[in-house]
Scaffold this active site. Structure first.
Site, mmCIF file in Angstrom:
data_model
loop_
_atom_site.group_PDB
_atom_site.id
_atom_site.type_symbol
_atom_site.label_atom_id
_atom_site.label_comp_id
_atom_site.label_asym_id
_atom_site.label_seq_id
_atom_site.Cartn_x
_atom_site.Cartn_y
_atom_site.Cartn_z
ATOM 1 N N ASN A 7 4.748 52.456 -15.921
ATOM 2 C CA ASN A 7 4.434 52.690 -17.331
ATOM 3 C C ASN A 7 2.913 52.677 -17.487
ATOM 4 O OD1 ASN A 7 3.841 52.175 -20.145
ATOM 5 N ND2 ASN A 7 5.990 51.659 -20.416
ATOM 6 N N HIS A 43 5.549 55.265 -23.393
ATOM 7 C CA HIS A 43 6.276 54.812 -24.584
ATOM 8 C C HIS A 43 5.393 55.069 -25.801
ATOM 9 C CE1 HIS A 43 9.159 51.599 -26.385
ATOM 10 N NE2 HIS A 43 8.655 52.340 -27.353
ATOM 11 N N ARG A 45 4.303 55.390 -29.559
ATOM 12 C CA ARG A 45 4.746 54.801 -30.823
ATOM 13 C C ARG A 45 4.177 55.620 -31.972
ATOM 14 N NH1 ARG A 45 5.000 50.356 -27.338
ATOM 15 N NH2 ARG A 45 6.883 49.115 -27.655
ATOM 16 N N HIS A 50 -1.561 53.640 -28.330
ATOM 17 C CA HIS A 50 -1.898 53.752 -26.900
ATOM 18 C C HIS A 50 -1.571 55.171 -26.426
ATOM 19 C CE1 HIS A 50 2.286 52.434 -26.977
ATOM 20 N NE2 HIS A 50 1.937 51.189 -27.242
ATOM 21 N N GLU A 70 10.015 56.807 -23.239
ATOM 22 C CA GLU A 70 10.732 55.772 -23.969
ATOM 23 C C GLU A 70 10.349 55.805 -25.438
ATOM 24 O OE1 GLU A 70 10.847 52.277 -20.522
ATOM 25 O OE2 GLU A 70 9.543 52.060 -22.273
ATOM 26 N N THR A 100 5.448 45.099 -28.636
ATOM 27 C CA THR A 100 6.153 45.622 -27.476
ATOM 28 C C THR A 100 7.643 45.512 -27.757
ATOM 29 O OG1 THR A 100 6.379 45.482 -25.056
ATOM 30 C CG2 THR A 100 6.210 43.391 -26.272
ATOM 31 N N HIS A 190 10.836 45.245 -18.320
ATOM 32 C CA HIS A 190 10.176 44.348 -19.265
ATOM 33 C C HIS A 190 9.822 43.030 -18.576
ATOM 34 C CE1 HIS A 190 8.853 43.855 -23.455
ATOM 35 N NE2 HIS A 190 8.885 42.568 -23.142
ATOM 36 N N ASP A 191 8.530 42.849 -18.361
ATOM 37 C CA ASP A 191 7.955 41.636 -17.773
ATOM 38 C C ASP A 191 8.341 41.414 -16.316
ATOM 39 O OD1 ASP A 191 6.624 41.132 -20.094
ATOM 40 O OD2 ASP A 191 7.959 39.545 -20.796
ATOM 41 N N GLY A 213 4.889 48.198 -16.279
ATOM 42 C CA GLY A 213 3.590 48.615 -16.782
ATOM 43 C C GLY A 213 2.603 47.484 -16.897
#
Length: 237
Positions: A7, A43, A45, A50, A70, A100, A190-191, A213
């Site tokens: 990511n 991703h 938004r 970003h 995403e 996030t 995620h994480d 990411g």
């Protein structure tokens, strides 16, 4: 072998902090593929804080591996994905103001909505994945809406890994077994990090892809992008 999709949102965040085009998102994405990454994830938004929508259009021209977009399937996002036609779209129920992603879909409550959106993307030849918590009913609901894959939301695993990794991964093993029984492909994200990725990948049956990411880019500040990508690939073997 589980595929690594990187990511690149954080690269765009750094670029946007000063304006201009440094670091160059397209160059970094191409370099990541050259270093061994098997996919690029973005991703975007609605506020484009970003990744910008134009980045998706530009990346489509340069990504040679798998391109994964995403996002929350609002009208603007749906239009973008149908225009760009990435290999995969991952639907995430994040609110407009979310820093996030912080939850998976309620696939039962939003069955009709998700079914319609997924049908639209699949008719365009785009593989679909939906972000879900490791919850039995939500995974059964994911099957009912017609998605090709699920992406397991792994924050709880990452948070609890250092405390009790066996306990932390148990619900994800159960979720993966159900997904496999239902014929759903399994992604995760995620994480996930260099610290916890190997144990996760070894214990989740038929894990097809991880999207990483924030941790990967942060680790690269110390270790370098080329080195970090290959460290992940080694742990995913």
């Amino acid at each position: 072998m589980t595929k690594l999709s990187v990511n690149v949102n954080k690269i765009a965040t750094l670029r946007n902090a000063r304006g201009g085009n440094v670091p160059n998102l397209l160059k970094v994405s191409s370099d990541l593929e050259d270093f061994g990454a098997q996919g690029i994830t973005i991703h975007p938004r609605p506020d484009e804080r970003h990744i910008r929508y134009q980045d998706a259009r530009d990346l489509k021209k340069v990504v040679k591996t798998e391109f994964n977009i995403e996002g929350n399937p609002i009208s603007k996002f749906i239009d973008l994905v149908l225009e760009v036609k990435p290999e995969q779209v991952t639907l995430v129920p994040d609110s407009v103001n979310a820093i996030t992603s912080n939850a998976g879909w309620n696939t039962v409550k939003f069955k009709d909505f998700l079914s319609e959106v997924i049908k639209t993307f699949k008719q365009a030849g785009i593989r679909t994945s939906i972000f879900v918590d490791p919850d039995t009913e939500m995974i059964k609901g994911a099957k009912a809406v017609g998605t090709d894959r699920i992406e397991l939301y792994t924050e709880s695993y990452a948070v609890n890994y250092a405390l009790n990794k066996e306990k932390a991964i148990t619900p994800f093993i159960k979720a993966a077994n159900i997904a496999n029984e239902l014929g759903l492909g399994i992604n995760a994200g995620h994480d996930l990090s260099l610290e916890n990725i190997e144990y996760f990948a070894k214990n989740i049956p038929n894990l097809l892809e991880v999207s990483i990411g924030h941790a990967l880019i942060s680790e690269a500040l110390y270790l370098g992008l080329d080195n970090v990508v290959n460290m992940y690939l080694h742990k995913l073997k």
